[in-house]
Design a protein around this motif. Structure first.
Motif, PDB file in Angstrom:
ATOM      1  N   GLY A 100      37.509  61.079  35.417  1.00 19.08           N
ATOM      2  CA  GLY A 100      37.894  59.736  35.789  1.00 19.08           C
ATOM      3  C   GLY A 100      37.352  59.332  37.131  1.00 19.08           C
ATOM      4  N   TRP A 101      37.736  58.145  37.534  1.00 19.24           N
ATOM      5  CA  TRP A 101      37.341  57.619  38.824  1.00 19.24           C
ATOM      6  C   TRP A 101      38.438  56.711  39.343  1.00 19.24           C
ATOM      7  CZ3 TRP A 101      37.260  52.358  38.894  1.00 19.24           C
ATOM      8  CH2 TRP A 101      37.019  51.705  37.683  1.00 19.24           C
ATOM      9  N   SER A 102      38.431  56.514  40.638  1.00 17.01           N
ATOM     10  CA  SER A 102      39.384  55.627  41.283  1.00 17.01           C
ATOM     11  C   SER A 102      38.689  54.983  42.478  1.00 17.01           C
ATOM     12  CB  SER A 102      40.604  56.424  41.765  1.00 17.01           C
ATOM     13  OG  SER A 102      41.481  55.600  42.492  1.00 17.01           O
ATOM     14  N   VAL A 103      38.897  53.677  42.650  1.00 20.29           N
ATOM     15  CA  VAL A 103      38.333  52.942  43.772  1.00 20.29           C
ATOM     16  C   VAL A 103      39.471  52.251  44.499  1.00 20.29           C
ATOM     17  CG1 VAL A 103      36.798  51.056  44.454  1.00 20.29           C
ATOM     18  CG2 VAL A 103      36.144  52.571  42.580  1.00 20.29           C
ATOM     19  N   LEU A 104      39.502  52.376  45.829  1.00 19.72           N
ATOM     20  CA  LEU A 104      40.509  51.730  46.662  1.00 19.72           C
ATOM     21  C   LEU A 104      39.794  50.747  47.591  1.00 19.72           C
ATOM     22  CD1 LEU A 104      43.495  51.583  47.576  1.00 19.72           C
ATOM     23  CD2 LEU A 104      42.920  53.339  49.267  1.00 19.72           C
ATOM     24  N   VAL A 105      40.221  49.496  47.539  1.00 13.26           N
ATOM     25  CA  VAL A 105      39.618  48.437  48.343  1.00 13.26           C
ATOM     26  C   VAL A 105      40.689  47.907  49.290  1.00 13.26           C
ATOM     27  CG1 VAL A 105      38.504  46.177  48.279  1.00 13.26           C
ATOM     28  CG2 VAL A 105      38.110  47.815  46.432  1.00 13.26           C
ATOM     29  N   GLY A 106      40.357  47.805  50.561  1.00 11.04           N
ATOM     30  CA  GLY A 106      41.297  47.259  51.532  1.00 11.04           C
ATOM     31  C   GLY A 106      40.664  46.142  52.329  1.00 11.04           C
ATOM     32  N   GLY A 107      41.487  45.183  52.726  1.00 12.71           N
ATOM     33  CA  GLY A 107      40.977  44.094  53.542  1.00 12.71           C
ATOM     34  C   GLY A 107      41.990  42.974  53.665  1.00 12.71           C
ATOM     35  N   PRO A 108      41.607  41.925  54.381  1.00  9.95           N
ATOM     36  CA  PRO A 108      42.520  40.798  54.560  1.00  9.95           C
ATOM     37  C   PRO A 108      42.715  40.031  53.248  1.00  9.95           C
ATOM     38  CG  PRO A 108      40.379  40.312  55.515  1.00  9.95           C
ATOM     39  CD  PRO A 108      40.336  41.730  55.072  1.00  9.95           C
ATOM     40  N   ALA A 109      43.902  39.486  53.095  1.00 15.59           N
ATOM     41  CA  ALA A 109      44.224  38.694  51.908  1.00 15.59           C
ATOM     42  C   ALA A 109      44.630  37.295  52.340  1.00 15.59           C
ATOM     43  CB  ALA A 109      45.362  39.354  51.136  1.00 15.59           C
ATOM     44  N   ARG A 110      44.382  36.359  51.466  1.00 13.68           N
ATOM     45  CA  ARG A 110      44.804  34.983  51.732  1.00 13.68           C
ATOM     46  C   ARG A 110      45.177  34.329  50.412  1.00 13.68           C
ATOM     47  NH1 ARG A 110      40.620  31.514  50.315  1.00 13.68           N
ATOM     48  NH2 ARG A 110      38.612  32.531  50.097  1.00 13.68           N
ATOM     49  N   THR A 111      46.050  33.357  50.470  1.00 15.32           N
ATOM     50  CA  THR A 111      46.375  32.585  49.280  1.00 15.32           C
ATOM     51  C   THR A 111      45.446  31.382  49.221  1.00 15.32           C
ATOM     52  OG1 THR A 111      48.072  31.344  50.465  1.00 15.32           O
ATOM     53  CG2 THR A 111      48.808  33.270  49.215  1.00 15.32           C
ATOM     54  N   VAL A 112      45.189  30.923  48.021  1.00 17.53           N
ATOM     55  CA  VAL A 112      44.361  29.735  47.825  1.00 17.53           C
ATOM     56  C   VAL A 112      45.283  28.532  47.922  1.00 17.53           C
ATOM     57  CG1 VAL A 112      42.855  28.511  46.211  1.00 17.53           C
ATOM     58  CG2 VAL A 112      42.759  31.017  46.372  1.00 17.53           C
ATOM     59  N   GLN A 113      45.105  27.744  48.968  1.00 15.31           N
ATOM     60  CA  GLN A 113      45.965  26.587  49.211  1.00 15.31           C
ATOM     61  C   GLN A 113      45.429  25.307  48.582  1.00 15.31           C
ATOM     62  OE1 GLN A 113      48.931  26.851  50.733  1.00 15.31           O
ATOM     63  NE2 GLN A 113      48.586  29.045  50.976  1.00 15.31           N
ATOM     64  N   ASP A 114      44.112  25.196  48.493  1.00 16.09           N
ATOM     65  CA  ASP A 114      43.490  23.993  47.968  1.00 16.09           C
ATOM     66  C   ASP A 114      43.712  23.903  46.456  1.00 16.09           C
ATOM     67  OD1 ASP A 114      40.648  22.903  46.704  1.00 16.09           O
ATOM     68  OD2 ASP A 114      41.328  21.759  48.468  1.00 16.09           O
TER      69      ASP A 114
END
Length: 163
Positions: A100-114
């Motif tokens: 198997g494989w596993s990928v972990l992605v991290g970073g800033p998140a934002r909501t779509v307001q428009d």
């Protein structure tokens, strides 16, 4: 899938990529163009058990940003509203070969307001939340760190023996 492809030699990932590509009505050339690869590589991915690198998996997942749909009062939406850094993990297990494989992605998140942007995203997504309906808040994760892991089993189809 080419007519001479042996479905028993396909990896779980290869079967999923082929099924999703067919479901979306895309050719291998279309997927290659979207991922910056070649049609031959997409064929190999689907039919010959490669274990692609993390960078390709991110491109395959349309890697600029990761889109998640959640409820407005969910912890994910709250974290995005607070401009927090979050993590997203995806993985696959090929139970037949215990790999198997596993990928972990991290970073800033934002909501779509428009609202117009949210409506366009709603029209463009090709899946629904696995946790059910009533998810109307779009959260975008911008990858800043990508890590991953592959578990390979010596002797399994597609795994090269040690040199």
């Amino acid at each position: 899938m080419s007519p001479d492809a042996d479905p028993h030699r396909m990896s779980d990932l290869g079967r999923r990529v082929a099924a999703r590509r067919t479901e979306l009505g895309l050719s291998r050339a279309d997927v290659a163009a979207r991922t910056g690869s070649t049609q031959g590589y997409i064929e190999r991915l689907e039919e010959q058990l490669p274990m692609p690198g993390t960078a390709f998996l991110v491109r395959l997942a349309n890697g600029g940003e990761i889109l998640m749909l959640t409820a407005a009062d969910a912890p994910l939406a709250q974290a995005a509203e607070a401009d927090e850094t979050i993590a997203f993990e995806e993985g696959r297990v090929d139970e037949a070969f215990h790999q198997g494989w596993s990928v972990l992605v991290g970073g800033p998140a934002r909501t779509v307001q428009d609202r117009a942007a949210a409506d366009e995203l709603r029209r463009s997504v090709h899946s629904t939340p696995w946790s059910g309906e009533n998810r109307d808040t779009f959260v975008l994760l911008t990858p800043r760190r990508v890590t991953g892991r592959r578990v390979l089993v010596e002797g399994a189809p597609g795994v090269q023996p040690p040199s």
